[in-house]
Design an enzyme around this catalytic site. Structure first.
Site, PDB file in Angstrom:
ATOM      1  N   HIS A  84       0.779  -1.180   0.081  1.00  0.00           N
ATOM      2  CA  HIS A  84      -0.008   0.073   0.001  1.00  0.00           C
ATOM      3  C   HIS A  84       0.882   1.164  -0.044  1.00  0.00           C
ATOM      4  CE1 HIS A  84      -3.883   2.120   0.729  1.00  0.00           C
ATOM      5  NE2 HIS A  84      -3.018   2.952   1.256  1.00  0.00           N
ATOM      6  N   CYS A  85       0.732   2.073  -0.962  1.00  0.00           N
ATOM      7  CA  CYS A  85       1.758   3.300  -1.074  1.00  0.00           C
ATOM      8  C   CYS A  85       1.164   4.392  -0.972  1.00  0.00           C
ATOM      9  CB  CYS A  85       2.008   3.186  -2.704  1.00  0.00           C
ATOM     10  SG  CYS A  85       3.269   4.587  -2.853  1.00  0.00           S
TER      11      CYS A  85
END
Ligand SMILES: [Zn+2]
Ligand SMILES: [Zn+2]
Length: 415
Positions: free
Chosen positions: A122-123
């Site tokens: 998850h960025c």
């Protein structure tokens, strides 16, 4: 709040890219070329702007493209012949959070609150998960950031070299000088950070693994090293060229062109070597044999001495800490609780007579039936032996022979 913060980070990222991309052109390159639209200026800036444009396009795709959700009602195919049947040998993966089956390589993201196909990570910079459908855009974005930043630094260095060559720094305006410094200060850290990150992702691309699978590989290597499991080959490594093709598309000429991800994100080819060794899409990652099994007892604590909140029995609180706490409020309990031979006893803390004195209330405090946890987890209470004896006598009157002085018998007096 989380969603707002995520959008704020995306806004900040767009501002940072725009700052680096445009201030150098407006405040550094434009004055350098004499503020005139020449062929040389266009030759310098058109490729740079093309890089920035394609970088922004890939960034927007990373942010906006759904990384891939599990289709509603999806279930592993265990009926078909051939390859799919091999899945029967493994346990279907199931997400308890989504209450649905998990396709191979998908993972549950707690930020997105859903399972993401071929999840990488998850960025926060894109406020999105990097999954099957936006991973190609993500890799291209990193690649174009590297290219554009390098181009940017080269332009700045050329500008400085030109001034140094002429030996006339006074001709560079103060605004120009400030923007040269600001651009160096922002661009070089971005280039170093994104550059390092890209090297890792290009390696992942060539080995067809995600960030999560990289961690799983490390864990498996540790288990193999400790002799807990047999060596297991990562099943998705299908050769370097095929690995890249599976993400960026079949035509190498279009790898840098922003095109959608191939495949559906639900099934992935596995290497022949892995198939021959009996591997299946559900045999990765191999499980730790010592891990707690999932099932009706999975939620129970590991130790019988803990309560459901993983704490100790609230009644088994160490007495000394309790008494020391009350000591800070000015009571005399601590002196009473800690005898002079106790390791917690301190010389300066009042006189020992307070402990020894049997007349005052401190003795009463010490005899209070306090609970404490011994090293084995038992309850240890101070024992009042008189009271204990009395209790036994009351409970079992016939158990002990009591000496009752007999009255002088009549026969004796008769005799
Ligand atoms: Zn899930
Ligand atoms: Zn996510």
């Amino acid at each position: 709040m989380g969603r707002f913060l995520g959008r704020l980070v995306v806004f900040f990222t767009v501002c940072l890219i725009s700052f680096i991309a445009y201030t150098v052109q407006i405040f550094v390159i434009w004055p350098w070329y004499g503020r005139a639209l020449t062929v040389e200026l266009l030759q310098l800036l058109l490729p740079f702007n093309a890089l920035v444009g394609i970088l922004f396009y890939n960034y927007s795709k990373c942010v906006l493209v759904d990384p891939g959700k599990v289709p509603r009602g999806w279930a592993p195919n265990t009926t078909a012949d051939g390859f799919e049947v091999k899945k029967l040998s493994g346990k279907p993966r199931y997400c308890r959070m989504c209450d649905a089956y998990k396709p191979p390589r998908s993972h549950h993201c707690r930020h997105c609150d859903s399972c993401v196909l071929r999840m990488d990570h998850h960025c926060p910079w894109i406020n999105n998960c990097v999954g099957h459908f936006n991973y190609p855009y993500f890799v291209r974005f990193l690649f174009y950031v590297d290219l554009a930043c390098s181009y940017h630094v080269i332009m700045l260095v050329q500008r400085c070299r030109d001034t140094a060559y002429r030996g006339d720094w006074t001709r560079m305006g103060s605004a120009e000088l400030i923007f040269v410094i600001l651009n160096f200060v922002t661009c070089i850290p971005v280039l170093l950070a994104v550059g390092g990150f890209s090297i890792y992702h290009f390696y992942c691309l060539m080995s067809n693994s995600t960030t999560i699978e990289g961690q799983e590989k490390d864990r498996v290597a540790t288990l193999v090293r400790r002799g807990k499991i047999q060596e297991v080959k990562f099943p998705y490594h299908i050769g370097r060229l095929n690995n890249i093709k599976s993400v960026l598309g079949d035509n190498p000429l279009l790898w840098c062109w922003p095109q959608p991800a191939p495949g559906d994100g639900l099934t992935f080819p596995i290497s022949n070597e892995a198939v021959n060794n009996g591997a299946t899409t559900t045999s990765w990652p191999p499980e730790d044999p010592n891990e707690q099994p999932e099932g009706p007892f999975a939620g129970l604590p590991a130790s019988p001495w803990t309560y459901e909140n993983d704490g100790f029995n609230p009644g088994l609180r160490p007495t000394n800490s309790q008494l020391r706490r009350s000591d800070s409020s000015g009571s005399r309990r601590r002196r009473a609780a800690v005898p002079p031979y106790h390791p917690d006893y301190r010389e300066g803390d009042g006189d020992a007579h307070a402990y020894l004195s049997s007349s005052d209330e401190s003795e009463v405090e010490f005899m209070r039936p306090a609970l404490r946890r011994g090293s084995e987890g038992y309850e240890v209470r101070p024992v009042n032996r008189e009271e204990m004896l009395q209790r036994y006598l009351d409970e079992a009157p016939d158990k002990y022979n009591r000496y009752v002085p007999e009255p002088p018998s009549e026969s004796e007096s008769e005799g």
